[in-house]
Design a protein around this motif. Structure first.
Motif, mmCIF file in Angstrom:
data_model
loop_
_atom_site.group_PDB
_atom_site.id
_atom_site.type_symbol
_atom_site.label_atom_id
_atom_site.label_comp_id
_atom_site.label_asym_id
_atom_site.label_seq_id
_atom_site.Cartn_x
_atom_site.Cartn_y
_atom_site.Cartn_z
ATOM 1 N N ILE A 44 62.369 -21.103 -22.308
ATOM 2 C CA ILE A 44 62.579 -20.204 -21.167
ATOM 3 C C ILE A 44 63.572 -20.797 -20.174
ATOM 4 O O ILE A 44 64.479 -20.103 -19.683
ATOM 5 N N VAL A 45 63.419 -22.078 -19.874
ATOM 6 C CA VAL A 45 64.235 -22.745 -18.850
ATOM 7 C C VAL A 45 65.748 -22.583 -19.073
ATOM 8 O O VAL A 45 66.481 -22.283 -18.126
ATOM 9 N N PRO A 46 66.263 -22.769 -20.300
ATOM 10 C CA PRO A 46 67.710 -22.626 -20.487
ATOM 11 C C PRO A 46 68.244 -21.241 -20.120
ATOM 12 O O PRO A 46 69.394 -21.101 -19.684
ATOM 13 N N ALA A 47 67.412 -20.216 -20.305
ATOM 14 C CA ALA A 47 67.839 -18.858 -19.968
ATOM 15 C C ALA A 47 67.814 -18.614 -18.459
ATOM 16 O O ALA A 47 68.652 -17.873 -17.929
ATOM 17 N N LEU A 48 66.883 -19.256 -17.763
ATOM 18 C CA LEU A 48 66.720 -19.035 -16.331
ATOM 19 C C LEU A 48 67.622 -19.905 -15.467
ATOM 20 O O LEU A 48 68.093 -19.479 -14.415
ATOM 21 N N TYR A 49 67.831 -21.145 -15.899
ATOM 22 C CA TYR A 49 68.528 -22.124 -15.055
ATOM 23 C C TYR A 49 69.734 -22.731 -15.769
ATOM 24 O O TYR A 49 69.855 -23.950 -15.873
ATOM 25 N N LYS A 50 70.626 -21.879 -16.245
ATOM 26 C CA LYS A 50 71.758 -22.343 -17.042
ATOM 27 C C LYS A 50 72.579 -23.427 -16.342
ATOM 28 O O LYS A 50 73.026 -24.381 -16.978
ATOM 29 N N ASP A 51 72.787 -23.273 -15.037
ATOM 30 C CA ASP A 51 73.632 -24.217 -14.307
ATOM 31 C C ASP A 51 72.929 -25.515 -13.945
ATOM 32 O O ASP A 51 73.576 -26.485 -13.556
ATOM 33 N N ARG A 52 71.609 -25.538 -14.070
ATOM 34 C CA ARG A 52 70.849 -26.730 -13.671
ATOM 35 C C ARG A 52 70.386 -27.572 -14.856
ATOM 36 O O ARG A 52 70.035 -28.740 -14.683
ATOM 37 N N VAL A 53 70.378 -26.997 -16.046
ATOM 38 C CA VAL A 53 69.891 -27.723 -17.218
ATOM 39 C C VAL A 53 70.927 -28.752 -17.673
ATOM 40 O O VAL A 53 72.088 -28.406 -17.893
#
Length: 325
Positions: A99-108
């Motif tokens: 889920i995280v890569p889809a939500l926080y593309k610029d922060r991952v």
């Protein structure tokens, strides 16, 4: 000089291969670390500690669990992504991994699809759609009808923005073409407590989170996201039965290693974990926290699940236009 360099390189190449094979064959010759990207006590931590002793027994080497919480699992995941791909640092991954890569593309700071190799699928757990027993809609069809008639007036709680329960609510709305009012809470327990109190009308969550309120008749399950009905709730239909196969989604836990980990090390880990997952002690521990043993725990099964979830959540985030600061 060039000729001598080529000759020396040709002689060194087989020596390097022998050395690499020797190191790989000796695996493991030091302790193995399983990183949990959350604080101690949560479901992922429970899973890691359930398998660590059994894995240690299979490999003849100690296995330690290390909690590296922070940034919604990104801190611990990024740490493992940059560790040496030698089989000595593993990650206990779960749904936020996809889920995280889809939500926080610029922060991952890592590539979840490319930086990890699947080892074992450890556990599955469906979510349930619950409503308050006093709510006008006491089945999914009635809920969809009410939400269609009164868009944005029926509230659905979640364990927080970006959580699985939030994205399940968004997926429900996309699938049923309805619009409910999403109410994020600081944790799934807070959401179902307010559901029981009548402050909200519906909420997705797992049965372990809701079991006390469910057994007390304070909340009512309308459907379960598993592919089949669950033994503990045989009267609760699946979304698939109700005509919504796209809502067949399960929470999951898996063991992954940094990509580039030698194939024979991955195989040794996978073979050891196949035996670990058949342990009665592990089965009982996972069952005690509401997890089901997957019918297939192989690396291939985890790889297929990851591919499906990466696509699913990227699609939901895009279609629902979910953005966070």
């Amino acid at each position: 000089m060039s000729k001598w360099k080529n000759t020396l390189a040709a002689l060194a190449a087989p020596l390097f291969l022998v050395s690499a094979q020797t190191v790989s064959a000796a695996y493991p010759d030091k302790p193995i670390k399983i990183v949990v990207p959350y604080s101690a006590g949560g479901s992922s931590d429970v899973v890691a500690r359930a398998i660590s002793d059994q894995l240690a027994a299979q490999l003849g080497q100690s296995v330690v669990v290390e909690n590296r919480a922070g940034a919604g699992s990104m801190l611990g995941t990024a740490y493992v992504a940059t560790e040496a791909p030698d089989g000595y640092t593993l990650l206990l991954a779960d749904v936020p991994f996809t889920i995280v890569p889809a939500l926080y593309k610029d922060r991952v700071k890592y590539d979840a699809k490319q930086d990890f190799a699947p080892i074992t699928l450890l556990g599955l757990s469906p979510t349930y759609l619950f409503v308050n027993p006093a709510f006008e809609a006491q089945d999914v069809a009635s809920l969809v009808a009410a939400a269609t008639a009164k868009p944005d007036t029926i509230s659905i709680g979640s364990g927080g923005n970006g959580s699985l329960t939030h994205l399940m609510a968004e997926l429900f709305m996309l699938t049923t073409k309805t619009k409910l009012a999403h109410i994020p809470y600081k944790g799934a327990s807070a959401s179902v407590n307010d559901l029981a109190g009548g402050q909200i009308q519906a909420s997705f969550t797992t049965m372990p989170t809701a079991v006390a309120l469910y057994q007390g008749g304070k909340i009512k399950p309308l459907a379960v996201s598993a592919p089949t009905r669950q033994a503990g709730t045989p009267d609760v239909p699946t979304f698939q039965e109700l005509g919504y196969p796209g809502l067949t989604v399960q929470s999951w836990w898996g063991l992954v290693a940094p990509s580039g980990t030698p194939a024979d090390v991955q195989k040794k880990l996978a073979d050891a974990m196949a035996k670990v997952m058949q342990s009665d002690a592990v089965k009982q521990r996972l069952s005690s926290v509401g997890m089901n043993l997957p019918p297939d725990t192989s690396a291939a099964a985890l790889k297929a699940l990851l591919a499906q979830d990466f696509q699913r959540w990227a699609d939901v985030v895009q279609r629902a236009n979910i953005t966070f600061e």
